[in-house]
Design a protein around this motif. Sequence first.
Motif, PDB file in Angstrom:
ATOM      1  N   CYS A  79     -47.349 167.929  20.443  1.00 20.90           N
ATOM      2  CA  CYS A  79     -47.088 166.799  21.024  1.00 20.90           C
ATOM      3  C   CYS A  79     -46.186 165.856  19.952  1.00 20.90           C
ATOM      4  CB  CYS A  79     -47.972 165.739  21.573  1.00 20.90           C
ATOM      5  SG  CYS A  79     -48.652 166.345  23.232  1.00 20.90           S
ATOM      6  N   ALA A  80     -45.067 166.517  19.491  1.00 21.48           N
ATOM      7  CA  ALA A  80     -44.173 165.841  18.583  1.00 21.48           C
ATOM      8  C   ALA A  80     -42.796 166.174  18.924  1.00 21.48           C
ATOM      9  CB  ALA A  80     -44.458 166.554  17.264  1.00 21.48           C
ATOM     10  N   LEU A  81     -42.084 165.533  18.260  1.00 25.41           N
ATOM     11  CA  LEU A  81     -40.378 165.563  18.483  1.00 25.41           C
ATOM     12  C   LEU A  81     -40.113 166.022  17.242  1.00 25.41           C
ATOM     13  CD1 LEU A  81     -39.255 162.433  20.425  1.00 25.41           C
ATOM     14  CD2 LEU A  81     -39.626 164.837  21.353  1.00 25.41           C
ATOM     15  N   GLN A  82     -39.274 167.056  16.860  1.00 28.82           N
ATOM     16  CA  GLN A  82     -38.489 167.599  15.892  1.00 28.82           C
ATOM     17  C   GLN A  82     -37.079 167.080  15.746  1.00 28.82           C
ATOM     18  OE1 GLN A  82     -36.975 171.769  15.313  1.00 28.82           O
ATOM     19  NE2 GLN A  82     -38.776 171.799  14.204  1.00 28.82           N
ATOM     20  N   LEU A  83     -36.641 166.389  14.633  1.00 27.33           N
ATOM     21  CA  LEU A  83     -35.472 165.834  14.380  1.00 27.33           C
ATOM     22  C   LEU A  83     -34.939 166.623  13.429  1.00 27.33           C
ATOM     23  CD1 LEU A  83     -33.480 163.456  15.071  1.00 27.33           C
ATOM     24  CD2 LEU A  83     -34.706 162.231  13.212  1.00 27.33           C
ATOM     25  N   SER A  84     -33.856 167.406  13.523  1.00 31.49           N
ATOM     26  CA  SER A  84     -33.034 168.405  12.918  1.00 31.49           C
ATOM     27  C   SER A  84     -31.514 167.717  12.457  1.00 31.49           C
ATOM     28  CB  SER A  84     -32.905 169.776  13.450  1.00 31.49           C
ATOM     29  OG  SER A  84     -32.170 169.701  14.556  1.00 31.49           O
ATOM     30  N   ARG A  85     -31.274 168.039  11.405  1.00 34.48           N
ATOM     31  CA  ARG A  85     -29.733 167.923  10.925  1.00 34.48           C
ATOM     32  C   ARG A  85     -29.719 166.232  10.895  1.00 34.48           C
ATOM     33  NH1 ARG A  85     -25.357 170.861  14.223  1.00 34.48           N
ATOM     34  NH2 ARG A  85     -23.838 170.063  12.542  1.00 34.48           N
ATOM     35  N   PHE A  86     -30.745 165.723  10.383  1.00 34.12           N
ATOM     36  CA  PHE A  86     -30.775 164.319  10.351  1.00 34.12           C
ATOM     37  C   PHE A  86     -30.253 163.676   8.954  1.00 34.12           C
ATOM     38  CE2 PHE A  86     -33.947 160.522   9.509  1.00 34.12           C
ATOM     39  CZ  PHE A  86     -33.000 159.564  10.323  1.00 34.12           C
ATOM     40  N   ASP A  87     -29.254 162.720   9.392  1.00 35.24           N
ATOM     41  CA  ASP A  87     -28.407 162.050   8.256  1.00 35.24           C
ATOM     42  C   ASP A  87     -28.797 160.682   8.544  1.00 35.24           C
ATOM     43  OD1 ASP A  87     -27.414 164.154   7.271  1.00 35.24           O
ATOM     44  OD2 ASP A  87     -25.370 164.236   7.780  1.00 35.24           O
ATOM     45  N   LEU A  88     -28.748 159.892   7.514  1.00 32.26           N
ATOM     46  CA  LEU A  88     -29.004 158.457   7.748  1.00 32.26           C
ATOM     47  C   LEU A  88     -28.775 157.841   6.189  1.00 32.26           C
ATOM     48  CD1 LEU A  88     -29.968 155.974   9.467  1.00 32.26           C
ATOM     49  CD2 LEU A  88     -32.196 156.194   8.477  1.00 32.26           C
ATOM     50  N   LEU A  89     -27.892 156.712   6.131  1.00 32.73           N
ATOM     51  CA  LEU A  89     -27.745 155.841   4.792  1.00 32.73           C
ATOM     52  C   LEU A  89     -28.953 154.902   4.791  1.00 32.73           C
ATOM     53  CD1 LEU A  89     -24.069 155.037   4.943  1.00 32.73           C
ATOM     54  CD2 LEU A  89     -25.126 156.590   3.371  1.00 32.73           C
ATOM     55  N   ALA A  90     -29.600 154.654   3.665  1.00 34.93           N
ATOM     56  CA  ALA A  90     -30.654 153.990   3.585  1.00 34.93           C
ATOM     57  C   ALA A  90     -30.675 152.830   4.311  1.00 34.93           C
ATOM     58  CB  ALA A  90     -30.914 153.554   2.139  1.00 34.93           C
ATOM     59  N   ALA A  91     -31.531 152.330   5.253  1.00 30.32           N
ATOM     60  CA  ALA A  91     -31.816 150.997   6.169  1.00 30.32           C
ATOM     61  C   ALA A  91     -32.787 150.011   5.089  1.00 30.32           C
ATOM     62  CB  ALA A  91     -32.182 151.149   7.300  1.00 30.32           C
ATOM     63  N   SER A  92     -33.040 148.889   5.773  1.00 31.91           N
ATOM     64  CA  SER A  92     -33.971 148.052   5.238  1.00 31.91           C
ATOM     65  C   SER A  92     -35.478 148.304   5.421  1.00 31.91           C
ATOM     66  CB  SER A  92     -33.688 146.705   6.038  1.00 31.91           C
ATOM     67  OG  SER A  92     -34.261 147.016   7.390  1.00 31.91           O
ATOM     68  N   PRO A  93     -36.362 147.959   4.600  1.00 34.09           N
ATOM     69  CA  PRO A  93     -37.803 148.457   4.466  1.00 34.09           C
ATOM     70  C   PRO A  93     -38.338 148.142   5.935  1.00 34.09           C
ATOM     71  CG  PRO A  93     -37.448 147.005   2.447  1.00 34.09           C
ATOM     72  CD  PRO A  93     -35.947 146.885   3.446  1.00 34.09           C
ATOM     73  N   SER A  94     -37.727 147.421   6.601  1.00 32.20           N
ATOM     74  CA  SER A  94     -38.621 147.055   8.078  1.00 32.20           C
ATOM     75  C   SER A  94     -38.162 148.143   9.070  1.00 32.20           C
ATOM     76  CB  SER A  94     -38.239 145.500   8.362  1.00 32.20           C
ATOM     77  OG  SER A  94     -36.797 145.401   8.629  1.00 32.20           O
ATOM     78  N   ALA A  95     -37.186 148.879   8.637  1.00 30.24           N
ATOM     79  CA  ALA A  95     -36.563 149.599   9.884  1.00 30.24           C
ATOM     80  C   ALA A  95     -37.507 150.858  10.084  1.00 30.24           C
ATOM     81  CB  ALA A  95     -35.102 150.254   9.364  1.00 30.24           C
ATOM     82  N   ARG A  96     -37.775 151.289  11.352  1.00 25.51           N
ATOM     83  CA  ARG A  96     -38.667 152.245  11.908  1.00 25.51           C
ATOM     84  C   ARG A  96     -37.977 152.964  13.156  1.00 25.51           C
ATOM     85  NH1 ARG A  96     -40.508 150.868   7.776  1.00 25.51           N
ATOM     86  NH2 ARG A  96     -42.479 150.331   7.454  1.00 25.51           N
ATOM     87  N   PHE A  97     -38.393 154.041  13.284  1.00 26.46           N
ATOM     88  CA  PHE A  97     -38.244 154.737  14.680  1.00 26.46           C
ATOM     89  C   PHE A  97     -39.070 153.962  15.846  1.00 26.46           C
ATOM     90  CE2 PHE A  97     -37.309 158.565  12.031  1.00 26.46           C
ATOM     91  CZ  PHE A  97     -36.418 159.160  12.465  1.00 26.46           C
ATOM     92  N   TRP A  98     -38.387 153.745  16.851  1.00 24.84           N
ATOM     93  CA  TRP A  98     -38.724 152.488  17.863  1.00 24.84           C
ATOM     94  C   TRP A  98     -38.788 153.102  19.083  1.00 24.84           C
ATOM     95  CZ3 TRP A  98     -40.548 148.232  15.649  1.00 24.84           C
ATOM     96  CH2 TRP A  98     -40.695 146.986  16.569  1.00 24.84           C
ATOM     97  N   ALA A  99     -39.830 152.648  19.871  1.00 27.43           N
ATOM     98  CA  ALA A  99     -39.937 153.081  21.436  1.00 27.43           C
ATOM     99  C   ALA A  99     -39.582 151.913  22.051  1.00 27.43           C
ATOM    100  CB  ALA A  99     -41.279 153.720  21.606  1.00 27.43           C
ATOM    101  N   ALA A 100     -38.515 151.923  22.903  1.00 30.06           N
ATOM    102  CA  ALA A 100     -38.211 150.933  23.942  1.00 30.06           C
ATOM    103  C   ALA A 100     -38.219 151.618  25.278  1.00 30.06           C
ATOM    104  CB  ALA A 100     -37.130 150.202  23.285  1.00 30.06           C
ATOM    105  N   ASP A 101     -37.778 150.537  26.260  1.00 31.96           N
ATOM    106  CA  ASP A 101     -37.431 150.612  27.602  1.00 31.96           C
ATOM    107  C   ASP A 101     -35.996 150.732  27.775  1.00 31.96           C
ATOM    108  OD1 ASP A 101     -40.155 151.145  28.386  1.00 31.96           O
ATOM    109  OD2 ASP A 101     -40.290 148.878  29.046  1.00 31.96           O
ATOM    110  N   GLY A 102     -35.126 150.265  26.882  1.00 34.94           N
ATOM    111  CA  GLY A 102     -33.697 150.151  26.995  1.00 34.94           C
ATOM    112  C   GLY A 102     -33.001 149.777  25.666  1.00 34.94           C
ATOM    113  N   ALA A 103     -31.854 149.824  25.611  1.00 31.23           N
ATOM    114  CA  ALA A 103     -31.153 149.669  24.470  1.00 31.23           C
ATOM    115  C   ALA A 103     -30.574 148.119  24.348  1.00 31.23           C
ATOM    116  CB  ALA A 103     -29.855 150.489  24.407  1.00 31.23           C
TER     117      ALA A 103
END
Length: 893
Positions: free
Chosen positions: A62-86
């Motif tokens: 039970c895991a999601l695999q994230l490949s070819r992942f690019d990201l410029l550094a965000a703030s220390p409080s940024a996280r992967f987030w679960a939500a019902d909508g955007a």
Amino acid sequence: MAPAAVPLLARLALAVAVLSLAVASSAAKCRHTNLTAGFSADLTMLQHQLRGTVRLDPSGACALQLSRFDLLAASPSARFWAADGASLEGLAAGRPFSPLPLNSTFRNATLSLPFSAPLPPLLALFDPDASSDLGHVFLPASNSSDSSNSTTTNTTALASRRIPAPTMFDNCLQLTDTYRLRWTLNATAGEVEIGLEAAVGSEYYMAFGWADPKANSPAMVRSDVVVAGFTEEGMPFAEDYYITDYSECSMGKDDSPVSGVCPDSAYDDGKNDSRLVYGHRLDGVSFVRYQRKLDSEDAKYDVPVGAAEEMAVVWAIGKLRPPDTLRPHYLPQNHGGPRDETFGLMRVNLSEAVDSCLGPLDADNKQDQDRIIADGKTPLVVTSAPAVRYPNPPNPEKVIYINKKEAPLLKVERGVPVQFSVQAGHDVALYITSDPIGGNATLRNKTEVIYAGGPDSHGVPATPMDLVWLPDRNTPDLVYYQSLYEAKMGWKVQVVDGGLSDMYNSSVLLDDQQVTLFWTLSADSISIAARGEKKSGYLAVGFGSGMVNTYAYVGWVGNDGVGRVKTYWIDGKSATGIHETPENLTYVRCKSEDGIITFEFTRPLKPLCTGRVECKNIIDPTTPLKVVWAMGASWSGDDLTDSNMHSVTSSRPIRVLLLRGSAEAEQDLRPVLAVHGFMMFVAWGILLPGGILAARYLKGLKGDGWYQIHVYLQYSGIAIMFLGVLFAAAELRGFYVSSVHVKFGVAALLLAGLQPLNAYFRPKRPANGEVPPRNRVLWEYLHVITGRSAIIVGVVALFTGMKHLGQRYDSENAEGLTWALILWVLSVIVVALSLEYKEVKRRGSDRSIKGHWVLGNTEEDDTVDLLHPDSSARSSESRPSGVMEVQLEPLTR
């Protein structure tokens, strides 16, 4: 092979098959999701150059695999987030999906994100402190016991296919450190989708295409390229170009053919065969995705591309010239620079897998939003409108605009008051806050510091609310302007120490609020600074009513990084009409920050030279200075061409009042000045000269007719003269004794105004036969001299008025009107000389005249009442008639 080995091999094959089925079945055994091994979805990029593909972990965990992942550094409080909508509300109600911090840069990484609960509808990369969505991916909903058959079918379909994002491609080729080529080939459909990506300014283009396969060696000429970039409004475009020469596109004149780097649509039978798919400007990086057919069947301007063939390609980056009235297309400028940095040639096979791009592009300047620099004199107009390119998603449908720019970065200086004219509606209460989200932080159980504004800071265009904020030394370097009633409508305020506003005494925004002019006056010189409010390759400010017949100052930064300021005399609308002038400029500076040009210089008010065109470039602080501006893609200090012509310019001149430190829009006052001039002509060209001629030559009329004509004409002329002056002063909103015309006009006004006052204090006339007293003689001298002097000065004022009209509006009629006025004055002089000749002959034949006539006889009756002619007539009839002679004698006798 031995027969006994066959059953053994069969059993091994069966075991491998069983094991494979077990592994395959285990991938679907995670009870928290119905995703299958075939599901994948790409992350949607919103900020920080996010890219990546999400899949279910192939191990069955039970895991999601994230490949070819690019990201410029965000703030220390940024996280992967679960939500019902955007939406803002949906993300705010969400929860962390993974504790993995995102405050470092990820380069082509592979991550595993375990989960122990049903997958959420939305997986986002979210910063809860700034309420900032960096990007997200929608996940198919999990099966539930009460789902309908159709829902189950749709969910299963979504769970087993790929959901692409427009920023993801199968291949990526690094052209330079700041420029990349991405593509996905669809050979079956005969198409290829290409992505061009570069860490350059919004004023740059990106070009890629195929060289002529028939050429002996690859070259730019006869190449089929697509030029991609962004319009001045920030909208992406991709257009097909065909190169016939190493020059900017010449659209063809006088039957000459179209040549240069031109769009296909500019050629006969040519058309744009590329189709724009997507484009954005994020984090200082331009990205455009477009689609083209491998073979467009346009053999004249397009190169057929082989799907599995290695072919020569060309690419380039450079500045882009926006369209103008003469050229309706965006035109690439010469890329300049060395090969493999700003342009290149290479060979590419679209069918070969390539992935040489490691990590996201990291631009030096990541600020893409418009920028406004506040000063203490010009209010910032705050309105609201639908969001188009809000810099910090998610955001409400309506956001704050300042000076017609969507959520700009506002730059203010400590100690300089910032004026806001709030016209965004009564549902938008502006305030300056420490909270990046706004919307009243106390409603979210947060604390904030409010520096200005509040619940009463709202207004509409009819009744705007004026808000003044004074940043001080205690104001942080970064605060925010927001609405108190709704979150995330505004953006950042950058607070700095000092700047142009502190260095110069006065400043104004020029027309269209795109250029700010600063100045400081001294005894014999003026220091001037000009700052553009939008990105450009050069900034020009001119002193005149338009760009033609104007002294222009152009500031730009060359390819060597050195800022320059030069002066020009412009007498035409093409490059041949621009002439450099060797003006004496000192303290010259020019710089470009984020594409914003600022230049400064000091010059004499009056050039210390004669005979040359620049010697006429005189600045009179007492006279309004008409200022225009222009911007363009590039400038050259040596060989100017039509490519250096501006792409955007002011729509009208601004009259800058240097002494007052203010400005006003240049208005067409020719109708006002025409009425003023006509009234002055009637007064000084007809009525007042007519009154003098009546007093001089109509004394032969019976009774006091000449006197009544004289007085009526003089008073009518003076009344019309004063009305003309008041009319012009009211329309011009001021009365300034600065020009030669106004000085002569004031002198004539004073001389004419003395005449009624002179008449009021007129000494009583002597009785018949008496010698005129000395005060009577002095009065007559004064009356005649001031009257005739007023006429001379008034006529000179008429001529200087014509000259002023011609200089102000370059009027073609001014010269004709001047000649007409000359003819009129000459005709009046001829009539006066004719009458004088007849008068002299008449007096010569009159033997009864004794002595020498000096000022004319005084047959007027001092008791005449012009308001009651009947009574005056009766009074005059009661006196004995006769002609009285006036002989002036020396005053010392």
